[in-house]
Structures are given as C-alpha cells and as structure tokens.
Design a protein around this motif. Structure first.
Motif, mmCIF file in Angstrom:
data_model
loop_
_atom_site.group_PDB
_atom_site.id
_atom_site.type_symbol
_atom_site.label_atom_id
_atom_site.label_comp_id
_atom_site.label_asym_id
_atom_site.label_seq_id
_atom_site.Cartn_x
_atom_site.Cartn_y
_atom_site.Cartn_z
ATOM 1 N N TRP A 363 0.835 -1.206 0.000
ATOM 2 C CA TRP A 363 0.000 0.000 0.000
ATOM 3 C C TRP A 363 0.869 1.255 0.000
ATOM 4 N N VAL A 364 1.963 1.218 0.742
ATOM 5 C CA VAL A 364 2.877 2.358 0.768
ATOM 6 C C VAL A 364 3.509 2.563 -0.614
ATOM 7 N N ILE A 365 3.940 1.469 -1.244
ATOM 8 C CA ILE A 365 4.524 1.563 -2.589
ATOM 9 C C ILE A 365 3.495 2.106 -3.566
ATOM 10 N N LEU A 366 2.271 1.605 -3.476
ATOM 11 C CA LEU A 366 1.196 2.085 -4.332
ATOM 12 C C LEU A 366 0.958 3.572 -4.105
ATOM 13 N N SER A 367 0.944 3.967 -2.840
ATOM 14 C CA SER A 367 0.679 5.367 -2.488
ATOM 15 C C SER A 367 1.754 6.294 -3.036
ATOM 16 N N TYR A 368 3.024 5.952 -2.805
ATOM 17 C CA TYR A 368 4.112 6.817 -3.255
ATOM 18 C C TYR A 368 4.254 6.825 -4.775
ATOM 19 N N THR A 369 4.037 5.671 -5.399
ATOM 20 C CA THR A 369 4.163 5.613 -6.858
ATOM 21 C C THR A 369 3.092 6.457 -7.530
ATOM 22 N N LEU A 370 1.856 6.361 -7.041
ATOM 23 C CA LEU A 370 0.777 7.162 -7.611
ATOM 24 C C LEU A 370 0.922 8.634 -7.259
ATOM 25 N N TYR A 371 1.552 8.903 -6.113
ATOM 26 C CA TYR A 371 1.772 10.290 -5.699
ATOM 27 C C TYR A 371 2.596 11.044 -6.744
#
Length: 524
Positions: A363-371
């Motif tokens: 979820w963190v990877i998803l969050s930062y990548t989409l950020y």
C-alpha cells in the motif's frame, strides 16, 4: 572508468586524439590503439573497450568492415566513426550497424568532447540500469549482450558485497507535500546519503528503488575479515541515520544484509536488508532505527525470521509491482499480486501479522508511486479504513483480493483525470519539441520537467501521437529542413546545423530516409 580504443591509420590523428580528449573530466581511460581494421578487431576482442573511435578507410580492413564483424560477434559497445570521407553510402551503412555518431574530419576538440559526453551519459544510464537489476534480482532477464558488457562486472568479480536498505519514515507530514516537494525531498535524502557514503566507503553505489526505498551497495576487498566489514557497515548505517536527521529533520530506517562473496548474490543481501527493516515493529534496535539481519537471526526473533524467509522479502516483486503501477499496467499489476500471493509456501508458513506487513508495504509503494502522478490515495481511501481492512486479513487469498480490488478502483477513478493530464503533458512535449528541435532534445529531460518516469512518458506520447518520441523529433527536424532548403537561403551544412545535426552525411542519410531525396536533390 569507461575504456576507449582509438583505431586510425594516421599517426597524427592517433596522437592528437589521445592528447585532446579530456580523460579525467570524462572519467575515461585510453586502453589502446591500432592503425588498421584487423589490428583494431584484435584489440577490441582482447581489451573489450566500452567505446571505439575508428576511421573508415584503412589498410587491411576498413573501419566499417571491422564494425560489421564486431557486431556479428555480438560486440554491443558504443562506436564513433571519425572519417575524412563525407560519403552518403558510408553514413547509411554506419546507421545499419548502429553506430552512435558519424563525424567528418577535421573535427573540433569541442565536438569530440560533446560527442563523448553524450555516449558516456548513455553508458552511465545503462550501467545504473544493470546495477539496479542486480540489486533487485532481475539481472538474468536482461539481454545477454547487455549483461556482459557493463564495465563494473569484472571489478565486482574480485570483491565482496553487502547491501544496505534505506526506508524513508512515512509520517503524516508527507501528505502535505506537493509533487515537486516530494521529489525534492527524495533528491535531498539521496544527496546526503551519497555525500556520507562517498566519504567513508568509496567503493559503493547508491540506487533508488520504488517509493521511499533505496539501496546502498558496499564492496570490500576479500582479504578483509567479514567481522570488520560488518562493523564498518554498522557504523556507516548509524552515521547515515544521524546525518539525515540532522540536515533534513527526517527519519530513515536502515537495514543491513549479510556479506556476499559473489555479486550474483547481491539481491539476496538486498532481500535480507529489507527483511531486517521489517522488524521495526519489534524492540530490536528500535531506538537506533538500525536493523541488522545477522543480529536478528541470532536473537529471540530468529524463529520469526526463518519463517519469514519462506515468504521471501519481495524486493524483486516490489520493484515489478511499482513498475507496473507507474506504467498504468493494471492487468499486469493485479496478475503479479495474485501470482505472488498464491505461492503455496505463503499459505503454509506466513502468519496473519506478516500478511498485514506485506499488505502495508504494498500500500505504501502504491501510495508513493501514484503520488508521483498527483494521485492522493488518502483522498480515495481513508487511512483508518485501510488499516482496519488490512488488520482483518488472515490468509494470502484475502490480501490478493483486497489489493486487486483497490487497484481496479484506483485505475477506474483516475482514468478521466489521467486522460486530461496526459493530454496536457503531450501538448507541452509537442510545444517544447517545436521550440527546441535544434537542440539535444531527449525524453529524459522532459521526464524530469513533468515529474513522470521516462518509460511512462514515452508510452503516453506514443499512445497520443501514434509514433515514438524520437521519431517525432526527427520528423519535426526534417520538415523544418525541407522548408529551409526550399527557401534557398542557406547551404546544406547550415541547414543541418539549424535543425540539430552537426554531421552532414548523417543528416543527409536521415533526410533521404524521410523524404526519399538527398538534400541537394530537393534544392534543385
């Protein structure tokens, strides 16, 4: 240091090039020269230079014959033609042999320097890609020639290696950062880390991974005791934590993998480093934010560590996951998640708490990548809700279903906004190309300006225009060249320069390929 070989039958040219090339500035070294194609072929086979500068017309074997033979044998280094013959057919054959540049004698020192700088920049980018593939365990999937030619490989054969994982601490304050501020923060952290590591461990590399993760790769002489290397790495980790905290008021977690004697095992050390960081929810070294795989293995958490190894710390998986998300490959990302979590070992050995940890990391990877693309997940899914849902997961299939549902919802919600944003980005790129086509326009430069990865930006551009970025740049240049030729005010070499080409034969070759006519034929 990148190795350069020079092949020319004119002793004055050989001597002149060795004298004028700024070896130290380019971080390059001369590794030999030859005065005909046959000797040049032998030199390249023995010395394996990264760059070959060669004349065309030479006794025994021409430069193009030599290059053709080298390409047949699988040599994939960079080749620069330096010739006194401005011949259209020579230039066309050089293009077919994937020559990197074609320069006509006499050539200025500045031109030689600029061409070499460009070629070395390509080599550095390829080397970084190779190192990242070794760190993430994707090395074996690279093309065979690319795997073989990277300059650091032979050096690494003589050294031992240890990976240090870096994780930037996620705080509520990050949510307030703008897109550019977050990039600047990552850039600042990388600068601090590089400065510290370069001063204390010169034989090292710093590699940025996905979202808030990066890796420091340390190399040591094999004669040094393992315990000494390990202690020095621990002290380096402590100093990194202190320096980032002091200079940036930011907390990082640092994990140490085990020392490896073979560079092919570097990815295992990387996995171990991030597996150690995953123990930050325990009391092990929590006050220091430093986590040592070897220490955890021999501590009371050793049993948990051994069971976690069955659910291998997925650095390679995370890397692929972030890449799919970054490139808007929804189907591939969901398939990757299902494939990874359906591994029978996961159901047999992983605990519910470890599943929650894996889900949180993803979820963190998803969050930062989409950020990076202006998408704020907390606006779509409240953090409290996400935490509650993750804590309710007990088996891998649940996590796979939960995450793929979220990915599908994210892509469905962003499709409209993305289309608008993509349109604006492509419009900006097209406008930039038309204003700067006479300069060295690259997709990498534009990617840095719009804060989108180079690969994703290339994909967006091709989807919108139907052609690649480089093809579009060439088309704009050729259309402008046609207009200038038909005006009848300029000589061909002046037109080539005005549309971004220093070499007349190369420009003529591209022009005929695009229009079906030589520039001189159109001028008539």
């Amino acid at each position: 240091m990148f190795k350069i070989a020079i092949i020319d039958d004119d002793p004055q040219v050989l001597h002149g090039l060795k004298r004028v090339i700024p070896w130290d500035d380019l971080e390059a070294e001369w590794i030999g020269d030859a005065n005909d194609g046959k000797l040049g072929l032998k030199l390249v086979r023995i010395a394996h230079p990264d760059i070959v500068i060669t004349d065309i017309y030479m006794p025994e074997m021409s430069g193009l014959e030599m290059v053709e033979q080298l390409r047949t044998e699988g040599y994939e280094g960079k080749i620069i033609i330096l010739s006194g013959y401005s011949d259209f057919e020579y230039a066309r054959k050089a293009l077919r042999l994937h020559v990197n540049d074609y320069l006509s004698k006499p050539v200025t020192v500045q031109t030689i320097k600029e061409v070499l700088q460009g070629v070395i920049a390509q080599l550095e980018e390829e080397q970084t890609e190779w190192i990242k593939s070794v760190v993430t365990g994707t090395w074996s999937s690279l093309p065979a020639g690319f795997r073989q030619r990277t300059p650091v490989r032979k050096t690494w054969d003589r050294l031992h290696h240890l990976a240090i994982g870096i994780e930037m601490h996620r705080t509520a304050g990050f949510a307030a950062y703008t897109n550019s501020e977050w990039h600047l923060m990552r850039f600042a952290v990388g600068n601090v880390i590089r400065e510290v590591v370069d001063g204390e461990w010169p034989k090292s590399e710093y590699i940025e991974l996905h979202s808030n993760h990066s890796v420091i790769l340390l190399h040591s002489a094999p004669e040094l005791p393992d315990e000494m290397v390990h202690e020095q790495a621990l002290r380096l980790g402590e100093r990194l934590i202190a320096c980032v905290r002091t200079h940036l008021k930011l907390q990082i977690y640092v994990g140490l993998g085990a020392l490896k004697r073979d560079w092919r095992d570097i990815s295992v050390s990387t996995e171990e480093a991030f597996l150690a960081i995953s123990f930050k929810d325990t009391t092990v070294f929590l006050d220091r934010f430093l986590y040592d795989y070897n220490a955890i293995r021999h501590s009371e958490n050793g049993a948990r560590l051994r069971s976690s190894r069955r659910l291998i710390r997925p650095v390679q998986f995370y890397h692929q996951f972030a890449d799919y998300i970054r490139n808007s490959l929804e189907k591939e990302a969901c398939g990757l998640v299902r494939g990874y979590l359906s591994n029978p070992d996961h159901a047999a050995y992983v605990t519910a708490s470890e599943l929650v940890l894996t889900g949180t990391e993803l979820w963190v990877i998803l969050s930062y990548t989409l950020y990076d693309f202006g998408v704020h997940l907390e606006q779509l899914f409240p953090e409290v809700e996400v935490r509650e849902q993750l804590n309710a997961i007990t088996v891998p299939d649940q996590l796979a279903e939960w995450l793929t549902d979220k990915i599908s919802a994210i892509f469905a919600s962003r499709s409209g906004n993305e289309n608008v944003r993509h349109k604006r980005v492509v419009e900006y790129m097209i406008d930039y190309i038309h204003q700067h086509y006479s300069e060295n326009v690259t997709v990498s430069d534009l990617a840095n300006q719009v804060y989108i990865s180079r690969n994703y930006l290339s994909q967006i551009f091709k989807n919108a225009t139907g052609e690649t970025f480089n093809s579009y740049v060439t088309r704009v240049r050729m259309e402008n060249a046609k207009s200038l030729i038909l005006e009848g005010k300029y000589l061909i070499y002046e037109i080539a320069d005005k549309v971004g080409y220093k070499n007349i034969p190369y420009f003529s070759t591209l022009f005929k390929k695009y229009t079906g006519l030589n520039p001189s034929e159109l001028a008539k």
